[in-house]
Design a protein around this motif. Structure first.
Motif, PDB file in Angstrom:
ATOM      1  N   UNK A  41      39.721  34.019  38.362  1.00  0.00           N
ATOM      2  CA  UNK A  41      40.665  33.387  39.499  1.00  0.00           C
ATOM      3  C   UNK A  41      39.860  31.959  39.691  1.00  0.00           C
ATOM      4  N   UNK A  42      40.511  30.976  40.040  1.00  0.00           N
ATOM      5  CA  UNK A  42      40.254  29.765  40.330  1.00  0.00           C
ATOM      6  C   UNK A  42      40.292  29.456  41.895  1.00  0.00           C
ATOM      7  N   UNK A  43      39.020  29.707  42.552  1.00  0.00           N
ATOM      8  CA  UNK A  43      38.765  29.647  43.829  1.00  0.00           C
ATOM      9  C   UNK A  43      39.399  28.434  44.660  1.00  0.00           C
ATOM     10  N   UNK A  44      39.324  27.194  43.599  1.00  0.00           N
ATOM     11  CA  UNK A  44      39.642  25.897  44.331  1.00  0.00           C
ATOM     12  C   UNK A  44      40.873  25.886  44.408  1.00  0.00           C
ATOM     13  N   UNK A  45      41.755  26.677  43.796  1.00  0.00           N
ATOM     14  CA  UNK A  45      43.464  26.793  44.100  1.00  0.00           C
ATOM     15  C   UNK A  45      43.797  27.443  45.470  1.00  0.00           C
ATOM     16  N   UNK A  46      42.728  27.977  45.912  1.00  0.00           N
ATOM     17  CA  UNK A  46      42.994  28.738  47.143  1.00  0.00           C
ATOM     18  C   UNK A  46      42.876  27.952  48.544  1.00  0.00           C
ATOM     19  N   UNK A  47      44.059  27.299  48.802  1.00  0.00           N
ATOM     20  CA  UNK A  47      43.921  26.281  49.858  1.00  0.00           C
ATOM     21  C   UNK A  47      44.812  26.531  51.064  1.00  0.00           C
ATOM     22  N   UNK A  48      46.094  26.491  50.495  1.00  0.00           N
ATOM     23  CA  UNK A  48      47.154  26.497  51.414  1.00  0.00           C
ATOM     24  C   UNK A  48      48.141  27.657  51.257  1.00  0.00           C
ATOM     25  N   UNK A  61      40.849  34.089  55.989  1.00  0.00           N
ATOM     26  CA  UNK A  61      42.004  34.553  55.258  1.00  0.00           C
ATOM     27  C   UNK A  61      41.577  34.369  53.708  1.00  0.00           C
ATOM     28  N   UNK A  62      40.836  33.447  53.474  1.00  0.00           N
ATOM     29  CA  UNK A  62      40.413  33.203  51.947  1.00  0.00           C
ATOM     30  C   UNK A  62      39.380  34.372  51.565  1.00  0.00           C
ATOM     31  N   UNK A  63      38.740  34.878  52.201  1.00  0.00           N
ATOM     32  CA  UNK A  63      37.906  36.010  52.039  1.00  0.00           C
ATOM     33  C   UNK A  63      38.758  37.055  51.740  1.00  0.00           C
ATOM     34  N   UNK A  64      39.725  37.633  52.796  1.00  0.00           N
ATOM     35  CA  UNK A  64      40.747  38.506  52.648  1.00  0.00           C
ATOM     36  C   UNK A  64      41.577  38.478  51.438  1.00  0.00           C
ATOM     37  N   UNK A  65      41.903  37.469  50.865  1.00  0.00           N
ATOM     38  CA  UNK A  65      42.645  37.008  49.771  1.00  0.00           C
ATOM     39  C   UNK A  65      41.844  37.662  48.521  1.00  0.00           C
ATOM     40  N   UNK A  66      40.526  37.118  48.611  1.00  0.00           N
ATOM     41  CA  UNK A  66      39.407  37.666  47.421  1.00  0.00           C
ATOM     42  C   UNK A  66      39.542  39.165  47.565  1.00  0.00           C
ATOM     43  N   UNK A  67      39.197  39.746  48.535  1.00  0.00           N
ATOM     44  CA  UNK A  67      39.006  41.204  48.831  1.00  0.00           C
ATOM     45  C   UNK A  67      40.182  41.809  48.104  1.00  0.00           C
ATOM     46  N   UNK A  69      42.560  41.006  46.046  1.00  0.00           N
ATOM     47  CA  UNK A  69      42.496  40.702  44.547  1.00  0.00           C
ATOM     48  C   UNK A  69      41.472  41.639  43.903  1.00  0.00           C
ATOM     49  N   UNK A  70      40.312  41.472  44.311  1.00  0.00           N
ATOM     50  CA  UNK A  70      39.052  42.490  43.825  1.00  0.00           C
ATOM     51  C   UNK A  70      39.677  43.967  43.875  1.00  0.00           C
ATOM     52  N   UNK A  71      40.061  44.271  44.930  1.00  0.00           N
ATOM     53  CA  UNK A  71      40.482  45.613  45.013  1.00  0.00           C
ATOM     54  C   UNK A  71      41.565  46.015  44.104  1.00  0.00           C
ATOM     55  N   UNK A  72      42.710  45.135  43.997  1.00  0.00           N
ATOM     56  CA  UNK A  72      43.701  45.322  43.230  1.00  0.00           C
ATOM     57  C   UNK A  72      43.314  45.733  41.535  1.00  0.00           C
ATOM     58  N   UNK A  73      42.241  44.722  41.323  1.00  0.00           N
ATOM     59  CA  UNK A  73      41.806  44.804  39.678  1.00  0.00           C
ATOM     60  C   UNK A  73      41.097  45.871  39.549  1.00  0.00           C
ATOM     61  N   UNK A  74      40.248  46.263  40.609  1.00  0.00           N
ATOM     62  CA  UNK A  74      39.360  47.437  40.539  1.00  0.00           C
ATOM     63  C   UNK A  74      40.032  48.813  40.484  1.00  0.00           C
ATOM     64  N   UNK A  75      41.280  48.820  41.123  1.00  0.00           N
ATOM     65  CA  UNK A  75      42.081  50.051  41.292  1.00  0.00           C
ATOM     66  C   UNK A  75      42.834  50.194  39.854  1.00  0.00           C
ATOM     67  N   UNK A  76      43.184  48.937  39.007  1.00  0.00           N
ATOM     68  CA  UNK A  76      43.377  49.137  37.843  1.00  0.00           C
ATOM     69  C   UNK A  76      42.597  49.173  36.951  1.00  0.00           C
ATOM     70  N   UNK A  77      41.184  49.479  37.147  1.00  0.00           N
ATOM     71  CA  UNK A  77      40.309  49.447  36.158  1.00  0.00           C
ATOM     72  C   UNK A  77      40.009  48.227  35.314  1.00  0.00           C
ATOM     73  N   UNK A  78      40.410  47.241  35.874  1.00  0.00           N
ATOM     74  CA  UNK A  78      39.961  45.886  35.031  1.00  0.00           C
ATOM     75  C   UNK A  78      38.918  45.051  35.824  1.00  0.00           C
ATOM     76  N   UNK A  79      37.981  44.196  35.126  1.00  0.00           N
ATOM     77  CA  UNK A  79      37.055  43.259  35.826  1.00  0.00           C
ATOM     78  C   UNK A  79      37.587  42.202  36.161  1.00  0.00           C
ATOM     79  N   UNK A  80      37.229  41.350  36.905  1.00  0.00           N
ATOM     80  CA  UNK A  80      37.626  40.228  37.443  1.00  0.00           C
ATOM     81  C   UNK A  80      36.586  39.099  37.611  1.00  0.00           C
ATOM     82  N   UNK A  81      36.672  37.840  37.529  1.00  0.00           N
ATOM     83  CA  UNK A  81      35.689  36.866  37.534  1.00  0.00           C
ATOM     84  C   UNK A  81      36.426  35.759  38.563  1.00  0.00           C
ATOM     85  N   UNK A  82      35.541  35.284  39.467  1.00  0.00           N
ATOM     86  CA  UNK A  82      36.096  34.223  40.248  1.00  0.00           C
ATOM     87  C   UNK A  82      35.188  32.884  40.049  1.00  0.00           C
ATOM     88  N   UNK A  83      35.834  31.813  39.782  1.00  0.00           N
ATOM     89  CA  UNK A  83      34.986  30.542  39.675  1.00  0.00           C
ATOM     90  C   UNK A  83      35.448  29.492  40.696  1.00  0.00           C
TER      91      UNK A  83
END
Length: 83
Positions: A41-48, A61-67, A69-83
């Motif tokens: 995930x490209x965090x610099x795209x999370x603005x508006x 709101x940004x922290x809630x979005x990241x949370x 996304x993290x939960x969605x991928x965790x529930x799917x059993x996938x690893x996600x990275x944030x840049x």
């Protein structure tokens, strides 16, 4: 704010919370091992918000979005990275 992931594509993730919508840019990856990220995930795209247009997301709101996304991928059993 409770966000729900509504769509994941190879280039973005879309979420909604009530009548608000947000799009976050990212990139699907080919994970060669179970502990490697399958998406970045490209965090610099999370603005508006997409809806309503041209409204800036707050830091909370940004922290809630990241949370969400993290939960969605965790529930799917996938690893996600944030840049």
């Amino acid at each position: 704010m409770n966000f729900e992931v509504t769509h994941v594509s190879r280039g973005d993730i879309r979420l909604k919370s009530e009548d608000k919508h947000v799009r976050v840019l990212g990139e699907a990856l080919v994970a060669l091992a179970p502990n490697e990220p399958g998406y970045v995930i490209y965090l610099n795209s999370l603005n508006k918000w997409e809806v309503p247009p041209n409204v800036t997301l707050t830091e909370t709101e940004k922290r809630d979005v990241v949370s969400a996304i993290r939960k969605h991928f965790q529930d799917c059993g996938s690893v996600i990275e944030f840049e």
